[in-house]
Scaffold this motif. Structure first.
Motif, short mmCIF file in Angstrom:
data_model
loop_
_atom_site.label_atom_id
_atom_site.label_comp_id
_atom_site.label_asym_id
_atom_site.label_seq_id
_atom_site.Cartn_x
_atom_site.Cartn_y
_atom_site.Cartn_z
N GLU A 364 0.84 -1.19 0.00
CA GLU A 364 0.00 0.00 0.00
C GLU A 364 0.88 1.24 0.00
OE1 GLU A 364 -3.66 1.98 2.58
OE2 GLU A 364 -2.88 -0.02 3.07
N LEU A 365 0.59 2.17 -0.88
CA LEU A 365 1.36 3.40 -0.95
C LEU A 365 1.12 4.22 0.31
CD1 LEU A 365 0.71 4.40 -4.68
CD2 LEU A 365 2.60 3.06 -3.73
N ASP A 366 2.21 4.71 0.93
CA ASP A 366 2.05 5.44 2.19
C ASP A 366 1.58 6.87 1.97
OD1 ASP A 366 4.30 6.88 1.38
OD2 ASP A 366 5.68 5.60 2.49
N ARG A 367 1.23 7.53 3.05
CA ARG A 367 0.68 8.88 2.98
C ARG A 367 1.68 9.87 2.39
NH1 ARG A 367 -1.36 10.23 8.86
NH2 ARG A 367 0.57 9.11 9.33
N ALA A 403 8.50 7.27 -1.11
CA ALA A 403 8.39 8.54 -1.84
C ALA A 403 9.75 9.02 -2.34
CB ALA A 403 7.77 9.60 -0.93
N ALA A 404 10.83 8.61 -1.64
CA ALA A 404 12.17 9.04 -2.05
C ALA A 404 12.52 8.58 -3.45
CB ALA A 404 13.21 8.52 -1.06
N ASP A 405 11.84 7.55 -3.95
CA ASP A 405 12.13 7.03 -5.29
C ASP A 405 11.31 7.71 -6.38
OD1 ASP A 405 14.06 5.16 -4.50
OD2 ASP A 405 12.51 3.75 -3.87
N LEU A 406 10.49 8.69 -6.01
CA LEU A 406 9.78 9.47 -7.02
C LEU A 406 10.76 10.35 -7.79
CD1 LEU A 406 6.72 10.57 -4.88
CD2 LEU A 406 6.59 9.19 -6.97
N ILE A 449 12.44 13.97 2.62
CA ILE A 449 11.92 12.82 1.87
C ILE A 449 12.98 12.28 0.92
CG2 ILE A 449 10.24 12.14 0.11
CD1 ILE A 449 8.27 14.10 1.38
N ARG A 450 13.68 13.19 0.24
CA ARG A 450 14.68 12.74 -0.72
C ARG A 450 15.81 11.98 -0.05
NH1 ARG A 450 17.82 16.56 -2.50
NH2 ARG A 450 16.10 18.05 -2.39
#
Length: 481
Positions: A364-367, A403-406, A449-450
């Motif tokens: 599940e994708l986190d917030r 999210a860091a992999d966005l 996040i990064r």
């Protein structure tokens, strides 16, 4: 397991000939013998005979006559006749009538005889396999038909408008409702909207909701094909119409006969081609290249464009009469940035599909990931969203999706490239101080996040001490949940 030896019936009224044939065959076959047609009938009624080897000259009737009777009463048995040279013309004349597999001439050679009967045994086996397969197919046909019907129904359900992912308050609801109404009326439909918004998916849903659902749905991207090639693709051509036309080709309009044809990027076509397309829509017929006369077609046209065709008409780049032909109903598909509420649903569905395709457990994708996605404007729309999810799963390499992999542009929730960074600041609410603090909070959060919430690295990048970064996290409520 030892293979069963096939049974052969040898018919000859000469005792020595019967004995010679039996000695030659008994190692490979179960041999039954008969000195007359009457004896042979008795054996055939009692035993399971696969091959009948019969001499042409017998008392009372010829070999051809007897094998004709065998064909009628025991059609599965493979029939072979043996004779002398003087009987060849009579045998050749009766081969088709009796259904004779092969005939041998006297004096026969043992090797040739064995080779012929082995071929006959293989023929019998193949015939039996074919009969069993025919029976199996007859039994399985209703089941297969039902499976095909179930599969088609599943495909229709998966592409139906009610299956299109959207939130209860999504603007896509109005689009789907309109398509459901339009589907009942056999009129051309024009889908407009930015690239990547899912116009082809909606066109397929429109087709499946119409009375043409059981017929073909054919697609063509008009912007990706030169005019001359596009004409041959859509209308077809006859053999010899041009260099390289080695055979007739059925055009996509004819392939879609009875169904629907989706013409994507219709606004990219030239005025010259638009004239030819207009004739198809007006007359309901196409003329393949090189054909002496047109052929009728009945296909519902669903067109799509990311251009403003009305503006193109005013500027003379698109024919007005064609525009009104393809745009009896115009449906505008909203971009993804106008349906932010749909992004979590779409992203999770894409992720689930990718996990399933690689055999990995779903995540599940986190917030945090969803927050970054909903803040981004998605100039590439749904297509870009799917690629971004694919990127995250690929970079996770079996680990958790983060999210860091966005992409950096999504992480920063960037505006369009042509908008200055200060546009964000100007769009915030409050006085200058509160706006600057909001911008600072966003920058700090993006850096964390990064660096996957590694405070040491984030502080170094931002030019802060760990204490200074900690103070800002506390001030802006940015501690990781």
């Amino acid at each position: 397991m030892v293979a069963e030896m096939p049974a052969v019936l040898v018919i000859d009224d000469e005792v020595r000939s019967l004995e010679a044939l039996t000695r030659t065959l008994d190692e490979d076959f179960v041999v039954f013998t008969a000195a007359s047609a009457e004896e042979a009938r008795t054996v055939l009624e009692r035993e399971w005979i696969r091959i009948v080897l019969c001499d042409q000259r017998m008392p009372g009737m010829s070999g051809v006559q007897f094998l004709t009777e065998v064909r009628d009463k025991w059609p599965d048995a493979v029939r072979i006749i043996i004779s002398g040279y003087t009987d060849s013309e009579d045998i050749i004349a009766g081969i088709n009538e009796a259904g004779i597999y092969q005939y041998l001439l006297k004096p026969w050679q043992p090797e040739q005889l064995l080779l012929t009967l082995r071929g006959a045994a293989e023929l019998y086996r193949l015939q039996a396999d074919n009969q069993r397969l025919s029976v199996d197919l007859k039994v399985a046909e209703p089941v297969m038909r039902q499976r095909v019907a179930d599969k088609r129904a599943a495909v229709r359900r998966s592409f139906a408008t009610e299956a299109l992912l959207r939130a209860p308050d999504s603007p896509m609801n109005a689009v789907c409702d309109l398509l459901e109404k339009v589907a009942r009326v056999d009129v051309p439909v024009l889908l407009t909207g930015e690239s990547g918004t899912g116009k082809e998916l909606l066109a397929r849903a429109l087709h499946l909701a119409s009375a043409r659902a059981a017929e073909p749905f054919v697609t063509e991207n008009c912007g990706a094909v030169p005019d001359q090639l596009l004409e041959s693709e859509l209308f077809g051509y006859k053999r010899g119409a041009f260099t390289g036309a080695y055979e007739d080709r059925v055009g996509l309009f004819k392939q879609a006969d009875g169904g629907s044809i989706f013409l994507d990027e219709i606004g990219e076509t030239s005025p010259a081609f638009q004239v030819k397309l207009l004739r198809v829509l007006q007359e309901g017929e196409v003329r393949p290249i090189g054909a002496p006369r047109p052929i009728p077609v009945d296909a519902r046209v669903v067109a799509a464009t990311n251009r403003d065709l009305e503006a193109e008409v005013r500027e003379g780049r698109f024919r007005e009469d064609l525009f009104y032909r393809i745009a009896a109903i115009t449906v505008t598909v909203p971009p993804l940035r106008e349906r932010v509420m749909d992004i979590p649903l779409l992203a999770q569905a894409f992720a689930d599909g990718i996990f399933d395709s690689i055999g990995a457990p779903r995540q599940e994708l986190d917030r945090e990931t969803v927050a970054c996605m909903t803040a981004y404007r998605w100039p590439g729309n749904v297509r870009e969203l799917r690629n971004e999810v694919l990127r995250m799963v690929a970079l996770a390499d079996g680990g958790p999706v983060r999210a860091a992999d966005l992409s950096p542009r999504v992480l920063r929730a960037g505006e369009a490239d042509d908008e200055p960074e200060l546009a964000l600041l100007a769009g915030l609410d409050g006085d200058l101080k509160s706006r600057l603090e909001a911008l600072e909070a966003r920058i700090v959060r993006e850096s964390l996040i990064r660096h996957r919430w590694n405070k040491t690295r984030a502080a170094k990048e931002l030019g802060l001490s760990r204490v200074g970064l900690r103070n800002k996290l506390s001030r802006y409520g940015l501690e990781q949940a």
